[in-house]
Design a protein around this motif. Sequence first.
Motif, mmCIF file in Angstrom:
data_model
loop_
_atom_site.group_PDB
_atom_site.id
_atom_site.type_symbol
_atom_site.label_atom_id
_atom_site.label_comp_id
_atom_site.label_asym_id
_atom_site.label_seq_id
_atom_site.Cartn_x
_atom_site.Cartn_y
_atom_site.Cartn_z
ATOM 1 N N ASN A 241 -10.706 62.993 36.136
ATOM 2 C CA ASN A 241 -10.133 63.861 34.901
ATOM 3 C C ASN A 241 -8.711 63.290 34.186
ATOM 4 N N HIS A 242 -8.459 62.174 34.393
ATOM 5 C CA HIS A 242 -7.406 61.374 33.977
ATOM 6 C C HIS A 242 -7.968 60.204 33.029
ATOM 7 N N ALA A 243 -7.758 60.084 31.839
ATOM 8 C CA ALA A 243 -8.190 58.971 31.025
ATOM 9 C C ALA A 243 -7.392 57.721 31.736
ATOM 10 N N ILE A 244 -6.247 57.726 32.214
ATOM 11 C CA ILE A 244 -5.472 56.534 32.514
ATOM 12 C C ILE A 244 -6.400 56.120 33.939
ATOM 13 N N GLU A 245 -6.374 57.180 34.660
ATOM 14 C CA GLU A 245 -6.988 56.671 36.237
ATOM 15 C C GLU A 245 -8.470 55.986 35.811
ATOM 16 N N THR A 246 -9.356 56.433 34.920
ATOM 17 C CA THR A 246 -10.543 55.951 34.674
ATOM 18 C C THR A 246 -10.222 54.412 34.334
ATOM 19 N N TRP A 247 -9.187 54.225 33.224
ATOM 20 C CA TRP A 247 -9.067 53.032 32.871
ATOM 21 C C TRP A 247 -8.654 52.092 33.893
ATOM 22 N N CYS A 248 -7.662 52.335 34.823
ATOM 23 C CA CYS A 248 -7.136 51.691 35.801
ATOM 24 C C CYS A 248 -8.197 51.359 36.753
ATOM 25 N N ASN A 249 -9.493 52.333 37.005
ATOM 26 C CA ASN A 249 -10.342 51.930 37.991
ATOM 27 C C ASN A 249 -11.123 50.783 37.279
ATOM 28 N N ARG A 250 -11.514 50.840 35.893
ATOM 29 C CA ARG A 250 -12.474 49.943 35.473
ATOM 30 C C ARG A 250 -11.616 48.501 35.538
ATOM 31 N N VAL A 251 -10.232 48.594 35.208
ATOM 32 C CA VAL A 251 -9.696 47.226 35.090
ATOM 33 C C VAL A 251 -9.622 46.659 36.619
ATOM 34 N N ALA A 252 -9.479 47.461 37.607
ATOM 35 C CA ALA A 252 -9.433 46.987 38.901
ATOM 36 C C ALA A 252 -10.825 46.704 39.278
ATOM 37 N N ALA A 253 -11.724 47.225 38.927
ATOM 38 C CA ALA A 253 -13.169 46.840 39.382
ATOM 39 C C ALA A 253 -13.487 45.279 38.629
ATOM 40 N N GLU A 254 -12.853 45.308 37.341
ATOM 41 C CA GLU A 254 -13.205 43.967 36.733
ATOM 42 C C GLU A 254 -12.446 43.035 37.223
ATOM 43 N N LEU A 255 -10.999 43.249 37.763
ATOM 44 C CA LEU A 255 -10.073 42.161 38.089
ATOM 45 C C LEU A 255 -10.835 41.594 39.528
ATOM 46 N N LEU A 256 -11.345 42.307 40.253
ATOM 47 C CA LEU A 256 -11.906 41.929 41.567
ATOM 48 C C LEU A 256 -13.175 41.439 41.551
ATOM 49 N N VAL A 257 -14.002 41.879 40.648
ATOM 50 C CA VAL A 257 -15.380 41.452 40.483
ATOM 51 C C VAL A 257 -15.881 41.337 39.061
ATOM 52 N N PRO A 258 -15.368 40.125 38.402
ATOM 53 C CA PRO A 258 -15.851 40.318 36.988
ATOM 54 C C PRO A 258 -17.519 40.593 36.780
ATOM 55 N N GLN A 259 -17.427 41.124 35.820
ATOM 56 C CA GLN A 259 -18.891 41.712 35.461
ATOM 57 C C GLN A 259 -20.049 40.661 35.226
ATOM 58 N N THR A 260 -19.710 39.758 34.384
ATOM 59 C CA THR A 260 -20.303 38.571 33.986
ATOM 60 C C THR A 260 -20.872 37.766 35.079
ATOM 61 N N GLU A 261 -19.904 37.394 36.000
ATOM 62 C CA GLU A 261 -20.144 36.447 37.288
ATOM 63 C C GLU A 261 -21.035 37.489 38.035
ATOM 64 N N PHE A 262 -20.782 38.471 38.229
ATOM 65 C CA PHE A 262 -21.563 39.472 39.140
ATOM 66 C C PHE A 262 -22.996 39.686 38.829
ATOM 67 N N ARG A 263 -23.095 39.906 37.763
ATOM 68 C CA ARG A 263 -24.619 39.987 36.972
ATOM 69 C C ARG A 263 -25.240 38.574 37.406
ATOM 70 N N ALA A 264 -24.704 37.485 37.068
ATOM 71 C CA ALA A 264 -25.298 36.306 37.675
ATOM 72 C C ALA A 264 -25.627 36.080 38.972
ATOM 73 N N ALA A 265 -24.893 36.612 39.803
ATOM 74 C CA ALA A 265 -24.844 36.384 41.140
ATOM 75 C C ALA A 265 -25.742 37.300 41.908
ATOM 76 N N LEU A 266 -26.172 38.456 41.179
ATOM 77 C CA LEU A 266 -27.270 39.406 41.812
ATOM 78 C C LEU A 266 -28.731 38.730 41.776
ATOM 79 N N GLN A 267 -29.452 39.171 42.937
ATOM 80 C CA GLN A 267 -30.712 38.580 43.027
ATOM 81 C C GLN A 267 -31.812 39.667 43.073
ATOM 82 N N ARG A 268 -32.962 39.604 42.086
ATOM 83 C CA ARG A 268 -33.811 40.859 42.204
ATOM 84 C C ARG A 268 -34.524 40.753 43.540
ATOM 85 N N ASP A 269 -34.747 41.908 43.827
ATOM 86 C CA ASP A 269 -35.524 42.524 44.934
ATOM 87 C C ASP A 269 -35.040 42.005 46.003
ATOM 88 N N GLU A 270 -33.722 41.737 46.055
ATOM 89 C CA GLU A 270 -32.857 41.506 47.420
ATOM 90 C C GLU A 270 -32.572 42.722 48.095
#
Length: 382
Positions: A241-270
Motif C-alpha cells: 500500500n506504500h509507494a516507499i515500501e514498493t520502491w525499497c523492495n525493488r531496490v533491495a531485490a536489485e541490490l542482492l540479485v541484479p536483474q541483468t546478471e540473473f537473467r543471464a544465469a537462468l537456464q531454460r527448462d531447469e
Amino acid sequence: MTRVPVQPALFVWARQRARMDEAVLAARFPQLPGWEAGETHPTLRQLEHYAQATHAPLGYFFLPAPPQEALPIPDFRTLRQGLPRLSADLLDVIYTCQTRQTWYRDEAVIHGETPLPFVGSATLATPATEAAQLIRQTLGFSVDARRECPSWAEALRLFIAQAEQAGVMVMVSGVVMNNNMRHLDPQEFRGFVLADALAPLVFINGADSKAAQMFTLAHELAHLWLGQTALSDAAMVETSNHAIETWCNRVAAELLVPQTEFRAALQRDEALDLALQRLARHFKVSTLVLLRRMLDVGWLDRNAFWGAYRAEEARLKALAMRNTGGGDFYRTTVARVSKRFAQTLVASTLEGRTLYRDAFRMLGIAKPSTFNELGRTLGFPT
C-alpha cells in the motif's frame, strides 16, 4: 491492607501489550481474574510486580483508561493487520535504539565527524537499478565478493560488515536488550531504520530467519538512501500500500540479485529445485530472494511463485528450528548492538567521556567484569 484502585481494563491492556498468555500470568498472579473483572484490587506491591512482569510503566495503572500508544517512528508494515496492540517488546526496542542513536550522534558531533553524503541521496524518482548501484558502490557490495563466501549466511555477515564500514550501525537481535526471556516476534516486524546523516541505524529482527535478514538489511538500506526513518516488515510481497515500501523492495531485490546478471544465469527448462540450489550458490542469497526475482523476470507466474514461496518458507523455518544453538555471549552482544556502536561506546567509557552506568544501560549488561571482557573481545586492553 491498603488496596490500589485500578481500572480493570488496564490489567487487560498490560497483558495484551506484553503478548502474555492469560493462564501463564494467572499462575503467577492468582488474583488476576478478579482484578480484570473489577471484583478486587491489588496491593501496591502486587501492582509493582505486575507492572514489572508485563513491562508496563507503573504510572500507567493510575490512568482512567488504557493509553493510546503510538509508534515513535513512521509505520510502513503490511503484516500488522489482525495483530493485537503494539507490543511492549517492539516499543522498548525502538526506544532503546533511539537512545543509542542519540548518544552516538552526540559523540560524532564532539569528534567533528561530517554527515554521510549517501543518507537521503535518492528519491522515489530514482530508478531502482540506479539506487541499487549507488548502494553497491558505497558498500563495495558485489556478487563476485559474495560468491567467495562459503555460504549465504557468511555473505550476510559480510554485508553487515560492509554497511558498518560505510558508517551505518547495524544491530541484529531477536530479544529485547540481552533479555532472552523477551523474544521479538517477526510477525510484528522484521526491521526498522532510524535515518540520520551522522548516526544512521538499522535494526534487524534476529528472531527472523537468516533467509529474511539479508533482504531486510537491503530493504532498510534503501530507506536510508531515501533519508526515511521507518518500521517495516520488509516482506517480499507482490504489492504494498506504500509507494516507499514498493520502491525499497525493488531496490533491495536489485541490490542482492541484479536483474541483468540473473537473467543471464537462468537456464531454460531447469527444474525449480535444482535452479534454486545453483543460483543460491552463485548469488549467495536466500532461495526466497531468488524466487522473488524469478517472478520479477517472468520465469515463474504468480501462482507458481506463491506455491513455491510458501513451501520454501516452511522448509527454511523448519531448518532454522533444528539449528537453534547457543553462541559466544560477547560476540552475540556485539552483533546485537552493532560493532561500530560497541567500539565507540567502549572507547568513550574507557576515556572517561561516558559513565560506566550509562554504558552498561545501553549495552544491556550489569557487571564491570562483563564490560571488561566485552572490551577485550573488541580489541581494547581493558
